[in-house]
Structures are given as C-alpha cells and as structure tokens.
Design a protein around this motif. Structure first.
Motif, short mmCIF file in Angstrom:
data_model
loop_
_atom_site.label_atom_id
_atom_site.label_comp_id
_atom_site.label_asym_id
_atom_site.label_seq_id
_atom_site.Cartn_x
_atom_site.Cartn_y
_atom_site.Cartn_z
N LEU A 68 0.88 -1.21 -0.29
CA LEU A 68 0.08 0.03 -0.11
C LEU A 68 1.05 1.01 0.26
CD1 LEU A 68 -2.61 -0.60 2.86
CD2 LEU A 68 -3.08 -0.78 0.07
N ILE A 69 0.53 2.59 -0.53
CA ILE A 69 1.03 3.88 -0.44
C ILE A 69 0.70 4.14 0.78
CG2 ILE A 69 0.30 5.97 -1.79
CD1 ILE A 69 -1.18 4.41 -3.83
N ASP A 70 1.89 4.32 1.04
CA ASP A 70 2.23 5.75 2.43
C ASP A 70 2.30 4.28 3.67
OD1 ASP A 70 2.37 8.09 1.71
OD2 ASP A 70 -0.35 8.00 1.56
N ILE A 71 2.48 3.30 3.29
CA ILE A 71 2.72 2.41 4.30
C ILE A 71 4.80 1.72 4.47
CG2 ILE A 71 3.55 0.13 4.93
CD1 ILE A 71 0.73 1.19 5.40
N ILE A 72 5.41 2.38 5.97
CA ILE A 72 6.65 2.47 6.06
C ILE A 72 7.38 1.13 6.24
CG2 ILE A 72 8.68 3.22 6.84
CD1 ILE A 72 7.01 5.09 5.09
N SER A 73 6.47 0.57 7.40
CA SER A 73 7.19 -0.55 7.57
C SER A 73 5.85 -1.68 8.09
CB SER A 73 8.08 -1.24 8.62
OG SER A 73 7.43 -0.25 9.81
N VAL A 74 5.76 -3.21 8.04
CA VAL A 74 4.76 -3.72 8.77
C VAL A 74 5.34 -4.80 9.65
CG1 VAL A 74 2.55 -4.93 8.40
CG2 VAL A 74 3.51 -3.42 6.90
N THR A 75 4.73 -4.78 11.02
CA THR A 75 5.58 -6.25 11.28
C THR A 75 5.10 -6.84 12.72
OG1 THR A 75 7.57 -4.19 12.19
CG2 THR A 75 6.93 -6.20 13.76
N ASN A 76 4.79 -8.22 12.40
CA ASN A 76 3.92 -8.92 13.92
C ASN A 76 4.34 -9.11 14.97
OD1 ASN A 76 2.22 -10.47 14.57
ND2 ASN A 76 2.21 -12.19 12.95
N LEU A 77 4.00 -8.27 16.05
CA LEU A 77 4.49 -8.09 16.83
C LEU A 77 4.81 -9.58 17.51
CD1 LEU A 77 3.26 -4.30 18.48
CD2 LEU A 77 5.95 -5.26 17.26
N SER A 78 3.04 -10.18 17.54
CA SER A 78 3.30 -10.85 18.20
C SER A 78 3.99 -12.66 18.31
CB SER A 78 1.98 -12.27 17.28
OG SER A 78 0.92 -11.01 17.62
N LYS A 79 4.91 -11.98 16.89
CA LYS A 79 5.86 -13.37 16.87
C LYS A 79 7.47 -13.46 18.42
CE LYS A 79 4.63 -15.60 13.51
NZ LYS A 79 3.77 -16.37 13.24
N ASP A 80 7.43 -12.11 18.24
CA ASP A 80 8.33 -12.43 19.82
C ASP A 80 7.45 -11.53 20.97
OD1 ASP A 80 11.03 -13.28 18.01
OD2 ASP A 80 10.71 -11.32 16.64
N PRO A 81 8.07 -11.74 21.91
CA PRO A 81 7.87 -10.77 23.49
C PRO A 81 7.44 -9.49 22.60
CG PRO A 81 9.65 -12.33 24.38
CD PRO A 81 9.55 -11.90 22.34
N PHE A 82 5.99 -8.96 23.69
CA PHE A 82 6.01 -7.48 23.46
C PHE A 82 4.90 -7.22 24.70
CE2 PHE A 82 2.45 -10.02 21.82
CZ PHE A 82 1.29 -9.25 21.82
N VAL A 83 4.74 -6.59 24.42
CA VAL A 83 4.20 -5.44 26.00
C VAL A 83 2.63 -4.91 25.41
CG1 VAL A 83 3.60 -3.25 27.57
CG2 VAL A 83 6.33 -5.05 27.68
N SER A 84 1.23 -4.68 25.37
CA SER A 84 0.67 -5.01 25.26
C SER A 84 -0.66 -4.07 26.49
CB SER A 84 -0.15 -5.38 24.44
OG SER A 84 -1.72 -5.43 23.60
N ARG A 85 -1.46 -3.10 26.40
CA ARG A 85 -1.64 -2.30 27.04
C ARG A 85 -3.47 -1.20 26.22
NH1 ARG A 85 0.81 -4.57 29.57
NH2 ARG A 85 2.27 -4.04 31.42
N GLU A 86 -4.05 -1.05 27.31
CA GLU A 86 -5.56 -0.51 26.85
C GLU A 86 -5.75 0.61 28.04
OE1 GLU A 86 -8.91 -3.37 25.48
OE2 GLU A 86 -7.47 -4.44 24.82
N LEU A 87 -6.72 1.19 27.62
CA LEU A 87 -7.03 2.28 28.87
C LEU A 87 -8.89 2.26 28.03
CD1 LEU A 87 -7.23 4.64 30.30
CD2 LEU A 87 -7.66 5.86 28.58
N ALA A 88 -9.17 1.78 29.68
CA ALA A 88 -10.58 1.67 29.63
C ALA A 88 -10.62 3.01 30.74
CB ALA A 88 -11.33 0.17 29.81
N LEU A 89 -12.67 3.17 29.75
CA LEU A 89 -13.13 4.40 30.83
C LEU A 89 -14.48 3.42 30.95
CD1 LEU A 89 -12.43 7.92 29.58
CD2 LEU A 89 -12.16 6.76 31.43
N ILE A 90 -15.07 2.90 31.99
CA ILE A 90 -16.41 2.34 32.31
C ILE A 90 -17.49 3.06 33.46
CG2 ILE A 90 -17.35 0.42 33.41
CD1 ILE A 90 -13.90 -0.72 33.31
N LYS A 91 -18.31 3.36 33.37
CA LYS A 91 -19.31 4.27 33.88
C LYS A 91 -20.15 3.18 34.59
CE LYS A 91 -21.19 8.22 32.12
NZ LYS A 91 -21.76 9.30 31.85
N VAL A 92 -20.31 3.31 35.93
CA VAL A 92 -20.85 2.78 36.66
C VAL A 92 -22.37 3.00 37.61
CG1 VAL A 92 -21.14 0.90 38.19
CG2 VAL A 92 -19.23 0.68 36.80
#
Length: 166
Positions: A68-92
């Motif tokens: 694709l145009i404007d794609i510099i690099s593509v990496t499958n992070l799942s192949k090696d150890p990686f850190v993953s985080r999400e942020l959630a806001l929950i109205k209770v």
C-alpha cells in the motif's frame, strides 16, 4: 484462529487509515481493535492492529499491507515478546454510598475512580485486555452504563531489558 498484533508505521497523511481498513475487509479479516497515533519520528504515525487468523492469512495480509501507498513498515509483534496495554473508561450505575464498596473492587486492578455523580461513577483502568475484561465481569452486577476502550497499544520488548512492574 490465533490473535495477532500488527504494528504498521505509515506516513501521516489523509486516506492511509481508509486504505488499511479496506484491505482488511477485502481479505476477509476483521479488525478487533486499531489504535493510531504519532510515532517517534515527525510525519509518521503508528497503527497497532489486533486481528485473528492463522499464520498463512496473517502473512498474506502483511504482504498486501506492505504494497500500500504510504506504508513504511509492517511488523507482526505477536511473533516475539511484546508489551500490550489498553485504557478503558467505565461508567457504572452507582450511588455515592456505594463508593467504598466499589473502591475495594477496583483497587486490586490499580484502577481509579475519576468521576462521581449522584447516580453513576466513572472508573479508569489501564492494563492488558484480560485485566480489563476481568474488571468488567466484576462490575456487571452494578450495571455498566457506558464503556469506551482504546484498543491495544503495543511495543516489542527490548532483547536485553528486564521487565519493569508498574
């Protein structure tokens, strides 16, 4: 089907996100989450995309992304150890009298109550997908009025660094 986390470095210009999303649709892949933001280099953005598929499907998808145009690099992070985080806001659904009870539920998750109203409160939590899902299960009995999540943000671990617990 395995879950994969793919990092895509792109030129920061209009239309890139649309082209990436269209490619996933054309290949019959669902985007479970996508986050896009500035990268360490001016003019470039990084997309973190989570999707499911077997290794062959993901490899084919990554080959197509690289074309694709404007794609510099593509990496499958799942192949090696990686850190993953999400942020959630929950109205209770909760009254101020339930504040202490809810604090005792969210505290082990290192979550915080960021807003208290007369009939509801908002909880902020950061962590991996499983941590956020576990907190949501505990909060179901109170009634979740609204939920918003960032989707996964991820980065490959350094080869020589030791994990830091925060």
């Amino acid at each position: 089907m395995e879950r994969h986390t793919i990092a895509v470095l792109v030129n920061d210009c209009p239309g890139v996100l649309t082209r990436v999303a269209n490619l996933f649709g054309q290949r019959g892949c669902n985007i479970d989450s996508i986050t896009v933001g500035s990268s360490e280099e001016a003019g470039l953005s990084r997309m973190i995309i989570t999707t499911s598929g077997d290794d062959h499907q993901i490899n084919q998808l990554m080959k197509q992304l690289r074309k694709l145009i404007d794609i510099i690099s593509v990496t499958n992070l799942s192949k090696d150890p990686f850190v993953s985080r999400e942020l959630a806001l929950i109205k209770v659904n909760a009254t101020p009298s339930q504040l202490v009870e809810l604090k005792s539920i969210v505290e082990p998750f290192r979550a915080t109550i960021v807003d208290v109203g007369p009939a509801s409160l908002i909880i902020q939590v950061t962590g991996d997908t499983e941590k956020i899902d576990a907190l949501l299960v505990l909060l179901q009995s109170y009634g979740i009025l609204e939920l918003t999540r960032t989707g996964s943000m991820a980065m490959a671990r350094s080869a020589v660094s030791a994990p830091v617990h925060a």
